[in-house]
Design a protein around this motif. Structure first.
Motif, PDB file in Angstrom:
ATOM      1  N   ARG A 426       9.723   4.943 -35.631  1.00 55.43           N
ATOM      2  CA  ARG A 426      10.178   3.611 -36.748  1.00 55.43           C
ATOM      3  C   ARG A 426       9.738   4.210 -37.863  1.00 55.43           C
ATOM      4  NH1 ARG A 426       6.764  -0.527 -32.931  1.00 55.43           N
ATOM      5  NH2 ARG A 426       7.260  -1.446 -34.644  1.00 55.43           N
ATOM      6  N   ASP A 427       8.922   4.582 -38.175  1.00 54.22           N
ATOM      7  CA  ASP A 427       8.388   4.701 -39.970  1.00 54.22           C
ATOM      8  C   ASP A 427       9.102   5.743 -39.998  1.00 54.22           C
ATOM      9  OD1 ASP A 427       6.693   2.755 -39.276  1.00 54.22           O
ATOM     10  OD2 ASP A 427       5.404   4.590 -38.247  1.00 54.22           O
ATOM     11  N   GLY A 428      10.105   6.921 -39.702  1.00 51.24           N
ATOM     12  CA  GLY A 428      10.884   7.736 -40.290  1.00 51.24           C
ATOM     13  C   GLY A 428       9.882   9.173 -40.483  1.00 51.24           C
ATOM     14  N   THR A 429       8.439   9.009 -39.936  1.00 47.87           N
ATOM     15  CA  THR A 429       8.082  10.400 -39.575  1.00 47.87           C
ATOM     16  C   THR A 429       7.614  10.940 -38.288  1.00 47.87           C
ATOM     17  OG1 THR A 429       6.368   8.804 -38.762  1.00 47.87           O
ATOM     18  CG2 THR A 429       6.248   8.817 -41.075  1.00 47.87           C
ATOM     19  N   ALA A 430       7.094  12.627 -38.450  1.00 52.41           N
ATOM     20  CA  ALA A 430       6.781  13.673 -37.448  1.00 52.41           C
ATOM     21  C   ALA A 430       5.091  13.905 -36.700  1.00 52.41           C
ATOM     22  CB  ALA A 430       7.398  13.923 -37.868  1.00 52.41           C
ATOM     23  N   VAL A 431       5.229  13.263 -35.549  1.00 48.79           N
ATOM     24  CA  VAL A 431       3.469  13.637 -35.292  1.00 48.79           C
ATOM     25  C   VAL A 431       3.578  15.024 -34.627  1.00 48.79           C
ATOM     26  CG1 VAL A 431       1.817  12.586 -33.605  1.00 48.79           C
ATOM     27  CG2 VAL A 431       3.420  11.300 -35.073  1.00 48.79           C
ATOM     28  N   GLU A 432       2.863  15.342 -34.687  1.00 49.45           N
ATOM     29  CA  GLU A 432       2.062  16.696 -33.778  1.00 49.45           C
ATOM     30  C   GLU A 432       1.099  16.868 -33.450  1.00 49.45           C
ATOM     31  OE1 GLU A 432       1.604  22.065 -34.096  1.00 49.45           O
ATOM     32  OE2 GLU A 432       2.352  20.582 -36.382  1.00 49.45           O
ATOM     33  N   VAL A 433       0.744  17.177 -32.380  1.00 52.39           N
ATOM     34  CA  VAL A 433      -0.928  16.756 -31.430  1.00 52.39           C
ATOM     35  C   VAL A 433      -1.386  17.840 -31.085  1.00 52.39           C
ATOM     36  CG1 VAL A 433      -2.600  15.535 -29.916  1.00 52.39           C
ATOM     37  CG2 VAL A 433      -0.167  14.192 -30.942  1.00 52.39           C
ATOM     38  N   VAL A 434      -2.769  18.634 -31.537  1.00 58.82           N
ATOM     39  CA  VAL A 434      -3.470  19.823 -31.502  1.00 58.82           C
ATOM     40  C   VAL A 434      -4.601  19.384 -30.589  1.00 58.82           C
ATOM     41  CG1 VAL A 434      -3.860  21.693 -31.688  1.00 58.82           C
ATOM     42  CG2 VAL A 434      -1.991  20.757 -32.856  1.00 58.82           C
ATOM     43  N   ARG A 435      -4.779  19.744 -29.123  1.00 51.67           N
ATOM     44  CA  ARG A 435      -5.934  19.754 -28.985  1.00 51.67           C
ATOM     45  C   ARG A 435      -6.529  21.125 -29.175  1.00 51.67           C
ATOM     46  NH1 ARG A 435      -7.511  20.606 -22.175  1.00 51.67           N
ATOM     47  NH2 ARG A 435      -7.061  23.198 -22.935  1.00 51.67           N
ATOM     48  N   GLU A 436      -8.371  20.347 -30.091  1.00 51.94           N
ATOM     49  CA  GLU A 436      -9.001  21.260 -30.685  1.00 51.94           C
ATOM     50  C   GLU A 436     -10.144  21.791 -29.256  1.00 51.94           C
ATOM     51  OE1 GLU A 436      -7.881  21.009 -35.538  1.00 51.94           O
ATOM     52  OE2 GLU A 436     -10.339  19.905 -34.497  1.00 51.94           O
ATOM     53  N   SER A 437     -10.567  21.126 -28.571  1.00 52.13           N
ATOM     54  CA  SER A 437     -11.430  21.105 -27.962  1.00 52.13           C
ATOM     55  C   SER A 437     -11.357  20.422 -26.690  1.00 52.13           C
ATOM     56  CB  SER A 437     -12.934  20.907 -28.344  1.00 52.13           C
ATOM     57  OG  SER A 437     -13.476  20.108 -28.541  1.00 52.13           O
ATOM     58  N   TYR A 438     -11.967  20.663 -25.478  1.00 53.80           N
ATOM     59  CA  TYR A 438     -11.513  20.206 -24.051  1.00 53.80           C
ATOM     60  C   TYR A 438     -12.399  20.717 -23.047  1.00 53.80           C
ATOM     61  CZ  TYR A 438     -10.123  17.827 -19.591  1.00 53.80           C
ATOM     62  OH  TYR A 438     -10.073  16.590 -18.729  1.00 53.80           O
ATOM     63  N   THR A 439     -13.811  19.133 -23.344  1.00 56.61           N
ATOM     64  CA  THR A 439     -14.853  20.493 -21.977  1.00 56.61           C
ATOM     65  C   THR A 439     -15.097  18.930 -20.670  1.00 56.61           C
ATOM     66  OG1 THR A 439     -16.528  20.740 -23.340  1.00 56.61           O
ATOM     67  CG2 THR A 439     -17.391  19.831 -20.766  1.00 56.61           C
ATOM     68  N   PRO A 440     -14.461  19.916 -19.069  1.00 53.24           N
ATOM     69  CA  PRO A 440     -14.199  18.850 -17.789  1.00 53.24           C
ATOM     70  C   PRO A 440     -15.781  18.116 -17.909  1.00 53.24           C
ATOM     71  CG  PRO A 440     -14.234  21.606 -18.104  1.00 53.24           C
ATOM     72  CD  PRO A 440     -14.260  20.838 -19.493  1.00 53.24           C
ATOM     73  N   ALA A 441     -15.596  17.401 -16.800  1.00 49.62           N
ATOM     74  CA  ALA A 441     -16.632  16.408 -16.676  1.00 49.62           C
ATOM     75  C   ALA A 441     -17.939  17.368 -16.031  1.00 49.62           C
ATOM     76  CB  ALA A 441     -16.415  15.589 -14.966  1.00 49.62           C
ATOM     77  N   VAL A 442     -18.889  17.463 -16.257  1.00 50.52           N
ATOM     78  CA  VAL A 442     -19.595  18.360 -15.300  1.00 50.52           C
ATOM     79  C   VAL A 442     -21.045  17.239 -14.985  1.00 50.52           C
ATOM     80  CG1 VAL A 442     -22.134  19.221 -16.423  1.00 50.52           C
ATOM     81  CG2 VAL A 442     -19.985  19.251 -17.594  1.00 50.52           C
ATOM     82  N   ALA A 443     -21.441  18.055 -13.536  1.00 49.94           N
ATOM     83  CA  ALA A 443     -22.573  17.355 -12.435  1.00 49.94           C
ATOM     84  C   ALA A 443     -23.558  17.898 -12.913  1.00 49.94           C
ATOM     85  CB  ALA A 443     -21.437  16.824 -11.586  1.00 49.94           C
TER      86      ALA A 443
END
Length: 537
Positions: A426-443
């Motif tokens: 709608r805004d005439g813009t562009a979006v890029e999403v980059v995952r920089e870090s991720y840690t799954p659940a720790v039990a």
């Protein structure tokens, strides 16, 4: 100990701490750590990833020398995979790191618990200083007024003239081990510690409480004639907060192989300085960065004591708790691109303004997290060209998201990204999403956590949404955590706090846990597996 550590990196105006990885403040903290190790005659080791270790073989853990002779461990360097390292004054051999002063004695510790809980009798603490952001007082000073936590003279880590390794202050057993012992000989070691770096304008206790308490607990174990059937170490993990290079727990992630050398070499700070260049400027050779299975193979378990980042313990009216789990969490970078233009001449309908897309995405993240029972925060943003009278061409925001389950986390991030792209259309813009870090659940499940809970009696067991080095390392070795009550419930802020009595309770608990683990001379068995799935960078 705290008297020297507390002023390092503290902002005189706001009271918060700015101890970013491989800066002057961080190097001063690292010099402090080394000074504490040397005062206790511990073997200092700087690993390939910049993590600092202070090792003790223990008179019961190490084989005796010729004819049964056992002598003190020399306070010496054991650099590994590092052509630079730190010089004998605790500062880097290369670069302009701070020189080491005379560090007052300190206590710190944490380990896995065990069959016996000796060494838990508490020593007192100095009264806290007043004012927000002021660092905590020394831990573990003897209530009788005789001085340091080991019963020695005030402000000293060893009695005058004592050989390296001696730290009985006239009572208890000296910390001794064969002179030929080295950290590479360690097997099934009990390790405790945390980190010394901070977030921007962070509090005094997040990380340093765990390191100081580890040294304090060691002092009590020695003074209390504890049995060391396993090697022991205190660790300061490098760059846990990720404030400078954008990835949390860099030191532990590298050691565990979760963050690769190539990924680490690609990290840049806000000024474009790479992690390798920052390390090199501080005197540490980055060429050897990477997984360190040999070092982690020496460790039987890791127990991290940490200030609670929340109010669960305060609400329960108890000073110490045991971690049950860490929520899955990660960081995502959202790049919103538009067209720069004049703020005073461009009609609203002609604009391609990425700030609008960003603002809508912030609200969407909040809504998606609330509906899912999760947490989502855009806490950092940069703008180009960043001029008051110009429409932005690029808005870059970082999303921190956490949830009680991985599928919930994935859904919140995916829905936030979808909302961002929908608005961009709608805004005439562009979006890029980059995952920089991720840690799954720790039990923190299984024998180690249960053993600690039994050792501490009625201590509550509770989850946390905050990430820690113990969570990263849970993929490769048994880990556990202790939490110390934070009456404000506030963290990553100068308002973060722990009462002196609660800090002492934390040292008491850690000492009891370590005493039991160290007295257990049996190697890890299948009852203490390395069960958690590997986190990803």
């Amino acid at each position: 100990m705290w008297a020297e550590l507390a002023p390092i990196g503290r902002d005189a105006t706001g009271g918060g701490y700015r101890r970013f990885a491989w800066t002057a403040a961080d190097l001063a903290c690292r010099a402090w750590f080394r000074a504490q190790a040397e005062r206790r005659g511990l073997v200092y080791e700087l690993d390939r990833n910049g993590n600092q270790w202070a090792w003790f073989a223990g008179p019961d853990a190490a084989p005796e020398r010729d004819g049964g002779e056992s002598t003190a461990v020399p306070a010496r360097d054991v650099p590994r995979g590092n052509g630079g390292g730190e010089g004998g004054d605790g500062a880097p051999r290369h670069g302009t790191g701070p020189a080491r002063g005379t560090a007052p004695e300190e206590d710190d510790g944490e380990r896995r618990e065990g069959r016996r809980s000796g060494g838990g009798s508490a020593a007192g603490a100095d009264q806290p200083r007043s004012g927000a952001g002021v660092g905590p007082p020394p831990l573990g000073r003897d209530r009788s007024g005789t001085g340091g936590p080991g019963g020695g003279p005030p402000g000293s880590g060893a009695s005058a003239g004592a050989s390296p390794g001696a730290f009985d202050g006239g009572r208890g057993r000296a910390a001794v081990a064969p002179r030929s012992w080295s950290p590479a000989m360690a097997r099934d070691a009990v390790v405790t510690g945390s980190h010394l770096d901070s977030v921007p304008d962070g509090g005094a206790f997040d990380g340093p409480l765990g390191v100081a308490s580890a040294f304090a607990a060691f002092d009590r174990l020695i003074a209390g004639d504890a049995v060391f059937r396993r090697p022991f170490a205190v660790v300061n993990f490098a760059d846990e907060e990720g404030a400078r290079f954008g990835v949390a727990c860099v030191g532990s992630r590298l050691a565990a192989g979760v963050l690769t050398a190539d990924q680490a070499h690609a990290l840049r700070d806000g000024d474009g300085v790479s992690l390798p260049d920052a390390m090199a400027a501080a005197g540490h050779d980055p060429a050897a960065l990477g997984a360190d299975p040999e070092l982690l193979g020496r460790i039987g378990c890791f127990v991290e004591l940490h200030i609670e980042q929340g109010r669960a313990l305060a609400d329960r009216g108890t000073p110490v708790g045991v971690a049950s789990a860490i929520w899955p969490h990660g960081r995502w970078r959202f790049d919103f691109r538009g067209t720069a233009d004049h703020a005073g001449t461009t009609r609203l309908e002609d604009r391609r303004d990425p700030m609008l897309t960003y603002a809508t995405t912030v609200l969407a993240a909040r809504k998606k997290a609330r509906l899912a029972g999760a947490l989502a925060t855009f806490g950092k943003v940069t703008v180009e060209p960043n001029a008051t009278n110009a429409i932005a061409s690029l808005v870059r925001g970082w999303l921190d998201a956490r949830a009680p389950a991985e599928d919930v986390l994935d859904r919140v991030v995916a829905e936030t990204a979808h909302a961002a792209r929908e608005r961009a259309g709608r805004d005439g813009t562009a979006v890029e999403v980059v995952r920089e870090s991720y840690t799954p659940a720790v039990a923190f499940a299984g024998p180690l956590r249960d053993r600690i809970a039994r050792c501490l009696g009625d201590a509550p067991v509770l989850p946390t949404g905050a990430g820690h080095d113990a969570g990263v390392l849970s993929a490769v070795l048994p880990t556990a955590m202790l939490f110390v009550r934070n009456p404000t419930g506030v963290s990553h802020s100068p308002a973060e706090f722990a009462e002196p009595s609660d800090r002492l309770a934390g040292v008491d608990a850690l000492t009891a846990v370590l005493a039991g683990l160290l007295a257990d001379g049996h190697p890890r068995t299948d009852e203490e597996p390395r069960p958690n799935k590997e986190p990803t960078a």
